[in-house]
Motif scaffolding. Sequence first.
Motif, PDB file in Angstrom:
ATOM      1  N   ASP A 135       0.839  -1.211   0.000  1.00 56.37           N
ATOM      2  CA  ASP A 135       0.000   0.000   0.000  1.00 56.37           C
ATOM      3  C   ASP A 135       0.868   1.253   0.000  1.00 56.37           C
ATOM      4  O   ASP A 135       2.023   1.227   0.426  1.00 56.37           O
ATOM      5  CB  ASP A 135      -0.956  -0.006   1.203  1.00 56.37           C
ATOM      6  N   SER A 136       0.293   2.344  -0.518  1.00 56.83           N
ATOM      7  CA  SER A 136       1.032   3.611  -0.630  1.00 56.83           C
ATOM      8  C   SER A 136       0.134   4.758  -0.179  1.00 56.83           C
ATOM      9  O   SER A 136      -1.069   4.578   0.043  1.00 56.83           O
ATOM     10  CB  SER A 136       1.481   3.823  -2.076  1.00 56.83           C
ATOM     11  N   ARG A 137       0.716   5.940  -0.025  1.00 59.80           N
ATOM     12  CA  ARG A 137      -0.072   7.094   0.407  1.00 59.80           C
ATOM     13  C   ARG A 137       0.563   8.396  -0.081  1.00 59.80           C
ATOM     14  O   ARG A 137       1.720   8.423  -0.516  1.00 59.80           O
ATOM     15  CB  ARG A 137      -0.205   7.138   1.933  1.00 59.80           C
ATOM     16  N   VAL A 138      -0.218   9.489   0.026  1.00 60.03           N
ATOM     17  CA  VAL A 138       0.305  10.830  -0.241  1.00 60.03           C
ATOM     18  C   VAL A 138       0.293  11.604   1.084  1.00 60.03           C
ATOM     19  O   VAL A 138       0.325  10.997   2.159  1.00 60.03           O
ATOM     20  CB  VAL A 138      -0.501  11.533  -1.365  1.00 60.03           C
ATOM     21  N   THR A 139       0.244  12.966   0.994  1.00 60.14           N
ATOM     22  CA  THR A 139       0.351  13.768   2.204  1.00 60.14           C
ATOM     23  C   THR A 139      -0.769  13.454   3.207  1.00 60.14           C
ATOM     24  O   THR A 139      -0.506  13.213   4.390  1.00 60.14           O
ATOM     25  CB  THR A 139       0.332  15.272   1.836  1.00 60.14           C
ATOM     26  N   ASP A 140      -2.007  13.461   2.701  1.00 60.20           N
ATOM     27  CA  ASP A 140      -3.154  13.151   3.560  1.00 60.20           C
ATOM     28  C   ASP A 140      -3.332  11.634   3.593  1.00 60.20           C
ATOM     29  O   ASP A 140      -3.620  11.019   2.560  1.00 60.20           O
ATOM     30  CB  ASP A 140      -4.407  13.842   2.982  1.00 60.20           C
ATOM     31  N   PRO A 141      -3.171  11.018   4.761  1.00 60.01           N
ATOM     32  CA  PRO A 141      -3.245   9.540   4.803  1.00 60.01           C
ATOM     33  C   PRO A 141      -4.607   8.993   4.391  1.00 60.01           C
ATOM     34  O   PRO A 141      -4.728   7.803   4.101  1.00 60.01           O
ATOM     35  CB  PRO A 141      -2.949   9.207   6.275  1.00 60.01           C
ATOM     36  N   MET A 142      -5.637   9.867   4.328  1.00 56.75           N
ATOM     37  CA  MET A 142      -6.979   9.403   3.972  1.00 56.75           C
ATOM     38  C   MET A 142      -7.274   9.586   2.480  1.00 56.75           C
ATOM     39  O   MET A 142      -8.348   9.193   2.016  1.00 56.75           O
ATOM     40  CB  MET A 142      -8.036  10.163   4.797  1.00 56.75           C
ATOM     41  N   ASN A 143      -6.350  10.202   1.752  1.00 52.82           N
ATOM     42  CA  ASN A 143      -6.555  10.445   0.326  1.00 52.82           C
ATOM     43  C   ASN A 143      -6.320   9.147  -0.457  1.00 52.82           C
ATOM     44  O   ASN A 143      -5.184   8.719  -0.628  1.00 52.82           O
ATOM     45  CB  ASN A 143      -5.589  11.545  -0.139  1.00 52.82           C
ATOM     46  N   ALA A 151       7.083   4.434  -4.841  1.00 49.52           N
ATOM     47  CA  ALA A 151       8.184   3.657  -5.432  1.00 49.52           C
ATOM     48  C   ALA A 151       9.116   3.136  -4.345  1.00 49.52           C
ATOM     49  O   ALA A 151       9.513   1.968  -4.353  1.00 49.52           O
ATOM     50  CB  ALA A 151       8.953   4.524  -6.428  1.00 49.52           C
ATOM     51  N   ASP A 152       9.450   4.013  -3.394  1.00 47.94           N
ATOM     52  CA  ASP A 152      10.371   3.605  -2.328  1.00 47.94           C
ATOM     53  C   ASP A 152       9.597   3.061  -1.121  1.00 47.94           C
ATOM     54  O   ASP A 152      10.025   2.117  -0.474  1.00 47.94           O
ATOM     55  CB  ASP A 152      11.228   4.819  -1.931  1.00 47.94           C
ATOM     56  N   ASP A 153       8.473   3.722  -0.809  1.00 46.88           N
ATOM     57  CA  ASP A 153       7.643   3.369   0.360  1.00 46.88           C
ATOM     58  C   ASP A 153       6.300   2.841  -0.102  1.00 46.88           C
ATOM     59  O   ASP A 153       5.355   3.579  -0.257  1.00 46.88           O
ATOM     60  CB  ASP A 153       7.458   4.622   1.229  1.00 46.88           C
ATOM     61  N   ASP A 154       6.148   1.556  -0.366  1.00 45.18           N
ATOM     62  CA  ASP A 154       7.190   0.592  -0.132  1.00 45.18           C
ATOM     63  C   ASP A 154       7.276  -0.330  -1.344  1.00 45.18           C
ATOM     64  O   ASP A 154       7.322  -1.552  -1.192  1.00 45.18           O
ATOM     65  CB  ASP A 154       6.899  -0.141   1.181  1.00 45.18           C
ATOM     66  N   TYR A 315      13.028  13.009   2.762  1.00 44.29           N
ATOM     67  CA  TYR A 315      11.708  13.369   3.285  1.00 44.29           C
ATOM     68  C   TYR A 315      10.890  14.232   2.312  1.00 44.29           C
ATOM     69  O   TYR A 315       9.739  14.522   2.600  1.00 44.29           O
ATOM     70  CB  TYR A 315      11.855  14.040   4.667  1.00 44.29           C
ATOM     71  N   THR A 316      11.484  14.615   1.173  1.00 43.49           N
ATOM     72  CA  THR A 316      10.654  15.259   0.151  1.00 43.49           C
ATOM     73  C   THR A 316       9.952  14.190  -0.697  1.00 43.49           C
ATOM     74  O   THR A 316       9.095  14.500  -1.513  1.00 43.49           O
ATOM     75  CB  THR A 316      11.487  16.165  -0.796  1.00 43.49           C
ATOM     76  N   ARG A 317      10.345  12.922  -0.496  1.00 47.87           N
ATOM     77  CA  ARG A 317       9.777  11.828  -1.292  1.00 47.87           C
ATOM     78  C   ARG A 317       8.683  11.072  -0.542  1.00 47.87           C
ATOM     79  O   ARG A 317       7.739  10.590  -1.149  1.00 47.87           O
ATOM     80  CB  ARG A 317      10.894  10.844  -1.680  1.00 47.87           C
ATOM     81  N   GLU A 318       8.863  10.923   0.761  1.00 46.65           N
ATOM     82  CA  GLU A 318       7.961  10.063   1.538  1.00 46.65           C
ATOM     83  C   GLU A 318       6.674  10.788   1.911  1.00 46.65           C
ATOM     84  O   GLU A 318       6.722  11.916   2.395  1.00 46.65           O
ATOM     85  CB  GLU A 318       8.644   9.630   2.849  1.00 46.65           C
ATOM     86  N   HIS A 319       5.549  10.087   1.740  1.00 44.54           N
ATOM     87  CA  HIS A 319       4.246  10.588   2.212  1.00 44.54           C
ATOM     88  C   HIS A 319       3.964  11.994   1.689  1.00 44.54           C
ATOM     89  O   HIS A 319       3.539  12.873   2.436  1.00 44.54           O
ATOM     90  CB  HIS A 319       4.191  10.608   3.757  1.00 44.54           C
ATOM     91  N   VAL A 324       5.670  19.876  -7.863  1.00 49.37           N
ATOM     92  CA  VAL A 324       6.903  20.659  -7.815  1.00 49.37           C
ATOM     93  C   VAL A 324       6.579  21.931  -7.062  1.00 49.37           C
ATOM     94  O   VAL A 324       5.608  22.623  -7.374  1.00 49.37           O
ATOM     95  CB  VAL A 324       7.432  20.972  -9.227  1.00 49.37           C
ATOM     96  N   GLN A 325       7.350  22.225  -6.033  1.00 49.90           N
ATOM     97  CA  GLN A 325       7.098  23.398  -5.203  1.00 49.90           C
ATOM     98  C   GLN A 325       8.429  24.094  -4.968  1.00 49.90           C
ATOM     99  O   GLN A 325       9.381  23.443  -4.520  1.00 49.90           O
ATOM    100  CB  GLN A 325       6.482  22.942  -3.880  1.00 49.90           C
ATOM    101  N   ASN A 326       8.484  25.392  -5.262  1.00 51.82           N
ATOM    102  CA  ASN A 326       9.737  26.155  -5.141  1.00 51.82           C
ATOM    103  C   ASN A 326      10.898  25.428  -5.838  1.00 51.82           C
ATOM    104  O   ASN A 326      12.011  25.373  -5.320  1.00 51.82           O
ATOM    105  CB  ASN A 326      10.106  26.406  -3.675  1.00 51.82           C
ATOM    106  N   GLY A 327      10.597  24.840  -6.977  1.00 47.23           N
ATOM    107  CA  GLY A 327      11.632  24.174  -7.756  1.00 47.23           C
ATOM    108  C   GLY A 327      12.045  22.804  -7.227  1.00 47.23           C
ATOM    109  O   GLY A 327      12.960  22.175  -7.740  1.00 47.23           O
ATOM    110  N   ILE A 328      11.354  22.332  -6.178  1.00 50.74           N
ATOM    111  CA  ILE A 328      11.712  21.021  -5.606  1.00 50.74           C
ATOM    112  C   ILE A 328      10.653  19.985  -5.995  1.00 50.74           C
ATOM    113  O   ILE A 328       9.448  20.238  -5.868  1.00 50.74           O
ATOM    114  CB  ILE A 328      11.812  21.116  -4.060  1.00 50.74           C
ATOM    115  N   GLN A 329      11.111  18.838  -6.483  1.00 48.27           N
ATOM    116  CA  GLN A 329      10.193  17.750  -6.824  1.00 48.27           C
ATOM    117  C   GLN A 329       9.825  16.977  -5.562  1.00 48.27           C
ATOM    118  O   GLN A 329      10.691  16.443  -4.865  1.00 48.27           O
ATOM    119  CB  GLN A 329      10.852  16.802  -7.828  1.00 48.27           C
ATOM    120  N   TYR A 330       8.539  16.946  -5.261  1.00 48.15           N
ATOM    121  CA  TYR A 330       8.033  16.142  -4.144  1.00 48.15           C
ATOM    122  C   TYR A 330       7.345  14.899  -4.694  1.00 48.15           C
ATOM    123  O   TYR A 330       6.862  14.912  -5.824  1.00 48.15           O
ATOM    124  CB  TYR A 330       7.027  16.949  -3.314  1.00 48.15           C
ATOM    125  N   GLY A 331       7.264  13.857  -3.877  1.00 52.01           N
ATOM    126  CA  GLY A 331       6.543  12.648  -4.270  1.00 52.01           C
ATOM    127  C   GLY A 331       7.465  11.451  -4.409  1.00 52.01           C
ATOM    128  O   GLY A 331       8.646  11.600  -4.728  1.00 52.01           O
TER     129      GLY A 331
END
Length: 456
Positions: A135-143, A151-154, A315-319, A324-331
């Motif tokens: 199983d996987s998730r994004v920022t909101d665990p209920m989304n 990819a990494d988690d898990d 920690y920009t990758r997990e959960h 892309v925010q302020n030039g940083i790739q999240y996810g």
Amino acid sequence: MRIAAAAGFAFAGLLISSPLAAEDAARHPLLQEIAGAVSPTEMKSTITRLVGFGTRHTLSDTQSKTRGIGAARRWAASRFAEISRHCNHCLDVETPEQTVQGERIPKPAQLVDVLAIQKGQSDPARVVIISGHIDSRVTDPMNATSDAPGADDDGSGTAAVIEAARVLSKYKFPATIVYAVLSGEEQGLYGGKLLAQYAKDHQWQVEAVLNNDIIGNTNGENGATDATHVRVFSEGTKSTETPDEASRRRYNGGEVDSPSRNLARFISGIADRYVTGFNVRMVYRTDRFSRGGDQVPMLAAGFPAVRFTEAIENYTREHQDVRVQNGIQYGDLPEAIDYPYLAQVTRINAVTLAALAMAPTPPQGVKIEGAVTQDTKVSWQAVPGAAAYKVWWRDTTAPFWTNSQPAGDATSLVLKNTNIDDWFFGVSSVSADGYESPVEFPGPAGAFVPMSTLSK
Ligand SMILES: [Zn+2]
């Protein structure tokens, strides 16, 4: 990484050879072959496939053939079935399920684990397990609808489980190996709880659980990198310790010698011998600080268990929502996975599973006696499949077992002029073909199998 003497050293009139030299001599061709068979290309194709399901959130679509947790689980089961077809049906694929509800599961939901069971040839009740969560998730665990690539988690841990099955299914082992793809981790470790219950219901004598969660990244968001270590987390004292046992352990020692901790030492030794240029960093904690994983419910059930996690997390990758925010790739995107690194971590897992499944169970009922004498007597009960035993000891502040003496097929050994007060002791069992179990520390603090279940 061992911090042991590099050369033989004299102690109490005995010449004790270095553990490293002894281990070099005891490298098994079979285990070397297994380490060599793990393929980063295979693992990349597994993670690509998993990410392709869009989201694998536990509460996502279960009916679609292409998106959501249902499609992902069915794919994992079909992958195990395919592997099984290549080993003359050596894997039983089981999908235990349970209706669950809780803080992060507001409405009753169907929770399904996918297990592949490679039954042991001579001692099938004895079980070693590798697990990861699908199983996987994004920022909101209920989304449960947004893309959650995981990819990494898990995806990384799930890929390790499937790769271990692909590689190890080509061999036969005395003990049973279970490949466990769990779900519901992000909603509250539900898949681990279901696996623990399944193990109890089937009277598995679980000797080790290798939980792999977040094992494929080598770059921190702070610029730190590490592609040559993996962390192995292990509890110091047993989750299931009774107040009586805790009181004796506080007095006589055993704070750093639970079976899980001695399993971690065993894993570190495997990495030293079979995975070149790669080392285990043992962490004396059950998990990362205030965080959890599926090894926790296994520990709560009384099973020795450790957690593998990459040396440096990002920690920009997990959960995180993919953005892309302020030039940083999240996810948690597959581009960030270091596949050669992931393969190294998986090699340690595959070789550890094989080594444990080939070796006898650790000795049971280990006891030490010798107060107010200069000698220490170490004794234990014989276990099936053991041709010999080895007594180990180390300084009470040493992280690894440093000294050993073979005991032949006896069930006790007196260490002359070795004062019981000054050392920690343990015993391992060795098969006729030289496979050695983890070291078991005396008494309930160190027992791999709870004393109450020992055969009389
Ligand atoms: Zn995870």
